[in-house]
Design a protein around this motif. Structure first.
Motif, PDB file in Angstrom:
ATOM      1  N   GLY A 245       0.831  -1.203   0.000  1.00 31.31           N
ATOM      2  CA  GLY A 245       0.000   0.000   0.000  1.00 31.31           C
ATOM      3  C   GLY A 245       0.860   1.245   0.000  1.00 31.31           C
ATOM      4  N   HIS A 246       0.401   2.263   0.744  1.00 36.34           N
ATOM      5  CA  HIS A 246       1.061   3.572   0.700  1.00 36.34           C
ATOM      6  C   HIS A 246       2.313   3.668   1.571  1.00 36.34           C
ATOM      7  CE1 HIS A 246      -2.993   5.465  -0.677  1.00 36.34           C
ATOM      8  NE2 HIS A 246      -2.250   5.124  -1.701  1.00 36.34           N
ATOM      9  N   VAL A 247       3.283   2.829   1.348  1.00 39.39           N
ATOM     10  CA  VAL A 247       4.558   2.970   2.064  1.00 39.39           C
ATOM     11  C   VAL A 247       5.698   3.047   1.049  1.00 39.39           C
ATOM     12  CG1 VAL A 247       3.947   1.881   4.258  1.00 39.39           C
ATOM     13  CG2 VAL A 247       4.681   0.455   2.331  1.00 39.39           C
ATOM     14  N   ILE A 273       4.173   7.123   1.979  1.00 38.28           N
ATOM     15  CA  ILE A 273       4.705   7.788   0.778  1.00 38.28           C
ATOM     16  C   ILE A 273       4.365   9.280   0.748  1.00 38.28           C
ATOM     17  CG2 ILE A 273       4.821   5.812  -0.811  1.00 38.28           C
ATOM     18  CD1 ILE A 273       2.062   6.722  -1.866  1.00 38.28           C
ATOM     19  N   ILE A 282      -4.937  -2.091   7.509  1.00 34.93           N
ATOM     20  CA  ILE A 282      -5.535  -3.416   7.668  1.00 34.93           C
ATOM     21  C   ILE A 282      -4.362  -4.317   8.063  1.00 34.93           C
ATOM     22  CG2 ILE A 282      -6.814  -5.280   6.555  1.00 34.93           C
ATOM     23  CD1 ILE A 282      -7.886  -3.246   4.549  1.00 34.93           C
ATOM     24  N   ILE A 318      -1.705  -3.765   5.225  1.00 36.48           N
ATOM     25  CA  ILE A 318      -2.043  -2.891   4.093  1.00 36.48           C
ATOM     26  C   ILE A 318      -2.209  -1.469   4.625  1.00 36.48           C
ATOM     27  CG2 ILE A 318      -3.658  -2.469   2.194  1.00 36.48           C
ATOM     28  CD1 ILE A 318      -4.509  -5.478   2.546  1.00 36.48           C
ATOM     29  N   VAL A 319      -1.385  -0.558   4.112  1.00 35.64           N
ATOM     30  CA  VAL A 319      -1.308   0.793   4.666  1.00 35.64           C
ATOM     31  C   VAL A 319      -2.022   1.791   3.761  1.00 35.64           C
ATOM     32  CG1 VAL A 319       0.287   2.635   5.326  1.00 35.64           C
ATOM     33  CG2 VAL A 319       0.885   0.240   5.779  1.00 35.64           C
ATOM     34  N   MET A 320      -2.849   2.644   4.382  1.00 40.10           N
ATOM     35  CA  MET A 320      -3.581   3.652   3.606  1.00 40.10           C
ATOM     36  C   MET A 320      -3.289   5.048   4.125  1.00 40.10           C
ATOM     37  SD  MET A 320      -7.139   1.563   3.180  1.00 40.10           S
ATOM     38  CE  MET A 320      -6.907   0.348   4.452  1.00 40.10           C
ATOM     39  N   THR A 324      -6.622   8.314   0.930  1.00 41.44           N
ATOM     40  CA  THR A 324      -7.433   7.164   0.534  1.00 41.44           C
ATOM     41  C   THR A 324      -8.918   7.405   0.782  1.00 41.44           C
ATOM     42  OG1 THR A 324      -5.589   5.814   1.288  1.00 41.44           O
ATOM     43  CG2 THR A 324      -7.655   4.661   0.823  1.00 41.44           C
ATOM     44  N   CYS A 325      -9.716   7.142  -0.226  1.00 40.96           N
ATOM     45  CA  CYS A 325     -11.167   7.180  -0.057  1.00 40.96           C
ATOM     46  C   CYS A 325     -11.599   5.817   0.473  1.00 40.96           C
ATOM     47  CB  CYS A 325     -11.855   7.483  -1.381  1.00 40.96           C
ATOM     48  SG  CYS A 325     -13.647   7.239  -1.295  1.00 40.96           S
ATOM     49  N   ARG A 328     -14.290   3.861  -1.664  1.00 44.70           N
ATOM     50  CA  ARG A 328     -13.754   3.150  -2.837  1.00 44.70           C
ATOM     51  C   ARG A 328     -12.894   1.949  -2.424  1.00 44.70           C
ATOM     52  NH1 ARG A 328     -14.553   6.287  -7.514  1.00 44.70           N
ATOM     53  NH2 ARG A 328     -14.474   8.502  -7.078  1.00 44.70           N
ATOM     54  N   ALA A 329     -12.136   2.105  -1.336  1.00 43.34           N
ATOM     55  CA  ALA A 329     -11.299   0.995  -0.855  1.00 43.34           C
ATOM     56  C   ALA A 329     -12.185  -0.198  -0.511  1.00 43.34           C
ATOM     57  CB  ALA A 329     -10.472   1.431   0.348  1.00 43.34           C
ATOM     58  N   ARG A 332     -13.495  -2.185  -3.484  1.00 42.13           N
ATOM     59  CA  ARG A 332     -12.546  -3.205  -3.981  1.00 42.13           C
ATOM     60  C   ARG A 332     -12.749  -4.518  -3.245  1.00 42.13           C
ATOM     61  NH1 ARG A 332     -10.613  -1.797  -8.657  1.00 42.13           N
ATOM     62  NH2 ARG A 332     -11.853   0.083  -8.606  1.00 42.13           N
ATOM     63  N   LEU A 333     -12.831  -4.405  -1.920  1.00 43.00           N
ATOM     64  CA  LEU A 333     -12.898  -5.616  -1.098  1.00 43.00           C
ATOM     65  C   LEU A 333     -14.208  -6.349  -1.299  1.00 43.00           C
ATOM     66  CD1 LEU A 333     -11.154  -4.398   2.177  1.00 43.00           C
ATOM     67  CD2 LEU A 333     -10.173  -5.493   0.163  1.00 43.00           C
ATOM     68  N   HIS A 335     -16.093  -6.301  -3.901  1.00 45.79           N
ATOM     69  CA  HIS A 335     -16.017  -6.896  -5.244  1.00 45.79           C
ATOM     70  C   HIS A 335     -15.296  -8.245  -5.176  1.00 45.79           C
ATOM     71  CE1 HIS A 335     -14.520  -7.540  -9.336  1.00 45.79           C
ATOM     72  NE2 HIS A 335     -15.440  -6.719  -9.752  1.00 45.79           N
TER      73      HIS A 335
ATOM     74  N   ILE B  86      -6.950  -4.379  -3.631  1.00 44.76           N
ATOM     75  CA  ILE B  86      -6.701  -3.170  -2.839  1.00 44.76           C
ATOM     76  C   ILE B  86      -5.272  -2.631  -2.930  1.00 44.76           C
ATOM     77  CG2 ILE B  86      -6.409  -4.472  -0.664  1.00 44.76           C
ATOM     78  CD1 ILE B  86      -8.056  -1.857   0.469  1.00 44.76           C
ATOM     79  N   SER B  87      -4.261  -3.499  -2.785  1.00 43.84           N
ATOM     80  CA  SER B  87      -2.898  -2.965  -2.739  1.00 43.84           C
ATOM     81  C   SER B  87      -2.494  -2.363  -4.084  1.00 43.84           C
ATOM     82  CB  SER B  87      -1.910  -4.048  -2.306  1.00 43.84           C
ATOM     83  OG  SER B  87      -2.187  -4.424  -0.977  1.00 43.84           O
ATOM     84  N   TRP B  89      -4.675  -1.185  -6.280  1.00 44.88           N
ATOM     85  CA  TRP B  89      -5.520   0.001  -6.462  1.00 44.88           C
ATOM     86  C   TRP B  89      -4.920   1.198  -5.720  1.00 44.88           C
ATOM     87  CZ3 TRP B  89      -8.493   2.457  -2.544  1.00 44.88           C
ATOM     88  CH2 TRP B  89      -9.292   3.502  -3.020  1.00 44.88           C
ATOM     89  N   LEU B  90      -4.421   0.959  -4.496  1.00 46.45           N
ATOM     90  CA  LEU B  90      -3.804   2.045  -3.726  1.00 46.45           C
ATOM     91  C   LEU B  90      -2.602   2.631  -4.471  1.00 46.45           C
ATOM     92  CD1 LEU B  90      -3.874   0.472  -0.122  1.00 46.45           C
ATOM     93  CD2 LEU B  90      -5.134   2.511  -0.853  1.00 46.45           C
ATOM     94  N   ARG B  91      -1.946   1.790  -5.296  1.00 40.66           N
ATOM     95  CA  ARG B  91      -0.745   2.252  -5.993  1.00 40.66           C
ATOM     96  C   ARG B  91      -1.002   2.591  -7.459  1.00 40.66           C
ATOM     97  NH1 ARG B  91       3.741   2.166  -2.371  1.00 40.66           N
ATOM     98  NH2 ARG B  91       4.651   3.374  -4.045  1.00 40.66           N
TER      99      ARG B  91
END
Ligand SMILES: Cc1cc2nc3c(=O)[nH]c(=O)nc-3n(C[C@H](O)[C@H](O)[C@H](O)COP(=O)(O)O)c2cc1C
Ligand code: SF4
Lengths: 421, 157
Positions: A245-247, A273, A282, A318-320, A324-325, A328-329, A332-333, A335, B86-87, B89-91
């Motif tokens: 994720g965002h790292v 990031i 998560i 999993i880093v947000m 992050t919206c 929308r996140a 994804r899950l 789905h 998810i991972s 999508w985040l990127r």
């Protein structure tokens, strides 16, 4: 410096080759186990080690092995779970790519302990290059006489076979995995009976995760007590934390059980990031409840994460970031779970479909205020009402995302746009 | 129409039957082997697999449609599977998939008119440390950017 068990060879060139593994003492523990130890002695060490299953549930491994009935006259099987399809999880792949022989040595010792002469490695179909690498390692081990007939001259026989899945997350669930190897649709079985008694081809079967099994040689070498001492009470050993994720530096990091989550994010993974603020994490793969940033001051072991209201699961973090919206996140899950439901329980099959319809409606700007409550209500109806834990895995993210970020969901439903984008 | 089985495939079939002698276990390995050869699982292939295993064709259909990796219609020479979980999508999954769609002029689920590329969206590929990620005919490509996608796709014959 953290103790390294599973990643200790990762930096070595050609660490996947048998000669490299042997040159660092590889297969010595399997030899010693087969020649000098009784199965009961190994079981005792594994029990003492407080090793808990790394596939997600954290069930004590020694206890699981002890459920295998003796002298049923039927063969016993070991199935190694390499389905690794929980979103965010990629640790077992690293073991297979960089140290497949550690896994095979663990398989030999485990099989010997539970009395198995045949072991199946169930690997997700997408891991095609990895299946090839693993098969090469198996071939090498056969060539050296570490697999096959009369291993190490002890008379013990073991065959190891790879069985490739074909794109079904549910086949990571242990009984669906067995169905799949039997050439069926991957629909989980009702338990009991448990696989230890009635498993593959109706025979006693132990199912363990790749990472779980890869720990076994070290436990035999250094003893259960040593392994147990590495983590907090009832959480023995090290853990592969897979962070994404965002790292800045996503990857697999090995630390003693109970490693602080914030240290993993900020030190190992180099922080969030673009200098952004942390919003949510998560902590154990997509199926577990989400944590808000202010809840992240916790240690990563089974019991500490549970105390914080989530689960360590597969150890996939999993880093947000603040950008992050969450609506929308979650889309994804949902789905994902809708796609992956095997369809045999009504709450899971219908519930995931309804939830997807509603979240799609919200995201496309056609939401209604009451949609948020309806989503929550459906998730609650799935929770605890299904044959296998996939139902819960679909429900828990929904409930926790709404519990913790309700304002974002209501904002999106009412204003037809994201609160953060 | 019956299926033409090459010498190589025949050899693989025999190996699979030997390696997995019990119950219906050969089905999944057989479906993989046929798909490797023909690119998808046709009705004729289902019938062939059914014969080999000794089950009804409809049984094979049920199994092959349960597993998402088995294509039930032909795909392009290169099957591009982009992870949308998810991972990834985040990127930046959204931008990556838009870029590929524009570049190839197709939507998700479609094949280019020359039959070269099929584009699919798939669930987590277990490559989240390299997100965003795609898989093309078994090979993984990570840390995708538009430039990298150009380089990868332009180099496929
Ligand atoms: C939907 C679902 C998916 C699962 N996926 C996996 C998986 O990919 N790998 C895995 O090891 N365990 C997975 N599990 C857990 C297994 O059912 C089982 O508990 C585990 O393989 C046991 O091994 P362990 O005791 O070594 O953890 C999954 C469970 C569920 C309910
Ligand atoms: S909970 Fe869902 S995935 Fe699990 S058995 Fe029921 S329908 Fe299948």
């Amino acid at each position: 410096m953290s103790v390294k068990i599973l990643t200790k060879h990762f930096h070595i060139k050609d660490s996947h080759k048998i000669d490299v593994y042997i040159s660092d003492g590889g297969y010595k523990q399997a030899e010693r186990a087969l020649k000098e130890m009784k199965p009961e002695e190994i079981l005792e060490e594994v029990k003492k080690s407080n090793l808990r299953g790394r596939g997600g549930a954290g069930f004590p491994t020694g206890l699981k092995w002890s459920f295998v009935p003796k002298d049923t006259g039927k063969p016993v099987y070991l199935c190694v779970n390499s389905d690794e399809s929980e979103p965010g999880t990629f640790k077992d792949r690293h073991i297979i790519e960089k140290d497949p022989h550690m896994l095979l040595e663990g398989i030999i010792i485990t099989s010997y302990t539970i009395g198995a002469h045949e072991s199946y490695i169930y690997i997700r179909g997408e891991y095609y290059p990895q299946a090839i690498r693993l098969q090469e390692a198996i071939d090498e081990a056969y060539a050296k006489g570490f697999l096959g007939e009369n291993i190490f001259g002890t008379g013990y026989k073991l065959d190891v076979k790879i069985y490739r899945g074909a794109g079904a997350y549910i086949c990571g669930e242990e009984t669906a995995l067995l169905e799949s190897i039997e050439g069926k649709k991957g629909k989980p079985r009702l338990k009991p009976p448990f696989p230890a008694v009635v498993g593959l081809y109706n025979c006693p079967t132990v199912i363990n995760n790749v990472e779980t099994i890869a720990n076994i040689p070290a436990i035999v070498e250094k003893g259960g007590e040593w392994f147990a001492s590495l983590g907090p009470e009832k959480n023995g050993g090290t853990k592969l934390y897979a962070i994404s994720g965002h790292v800045n530096k996503p990857g697999v990091y090995e630390h003693e059980m109970g490693y602080p989550l914030m240290k993993l994010i900020n030190e190992d993974a180099g922080g969030v990031i673009d200098g952004l603020k942390l919003k949510a994490v998560i902590p154990g793969g997509s199926s577990v409840p989400v944590l808000r940033a202010e809840e992240c001051d916790i240690n990563l072991d089974y019991d500490s994460v549970a105390k914080a209201g989530s689960m360590l699961g597969s150890g996939a973090v999993i880093v947000m970031s603040e950008k992050t919206c969450m609506v929308r996140a979650l889309q994804r899950l949902i789905h994902f779970y809708k796609d992956e439901s095997c369809g045999q329980c009504t709450p899971c099959r219908e519930g995931t479909g309804w939830m997807l319809k509603i979240i799609n409606r919200i995201v496309s700007g056609n939401g209604r205020k009451e949609d948020v409550d309806t989503l929550y209500y459906i998730a609650k109806g799935i929770l605890g009402h299904t044959v296998c834990p996939l139902g819960d895995a679909a429900a828990m993210p929904v409930m926790s995302f709404i519990d913790k970020f309700r304002d974002e969901f209501e904002y999106f439903a009412i204003n037809k746009k994201s609160k953060v984008e | 129409m019956s299926v033409e089985i090459s010498v190589n495939l025949r050899k693989k079939i025999d190996e699979i039957k030997k390696k997995f002698p019990r119950d219906k276990s050969p089905i999944l390995p057989l479906l993989h082997a046929f798909q490797d050869e023909f690119g998808y699982i046709s009705v004729e292939i289902e019938e062939e697999v059914a014969k080999i295993v000794g089950v009804s064709p409809v049984y094979v259909r049920e199994v092959s449609t349960f597993y998402s990796m088995f294509n039930n219609k032909p795909v392009g020479k290169y099957h591009i599977q982009v992870c949308g979980n998810i991972s990834c999508w985040l990127r930046g999954y959204d931008e990556i998939v838009e870029y590929i769609k524009k570049k190839l002029g197709i939507e998700i689920g479609e094949t280019t008119p020359d039959g070269k590329f099929t584009l699919s969206r798939v669930e987590c590929l277990g490559m989240c440390d390299q997100a965003p990620v795609m898989q093309i005919n078994g090979d993984f490509y990570g840390n995708l950017t538009p430039e990298k996608i150009d380089e990868i796709l332009d180099n496929l014959e």
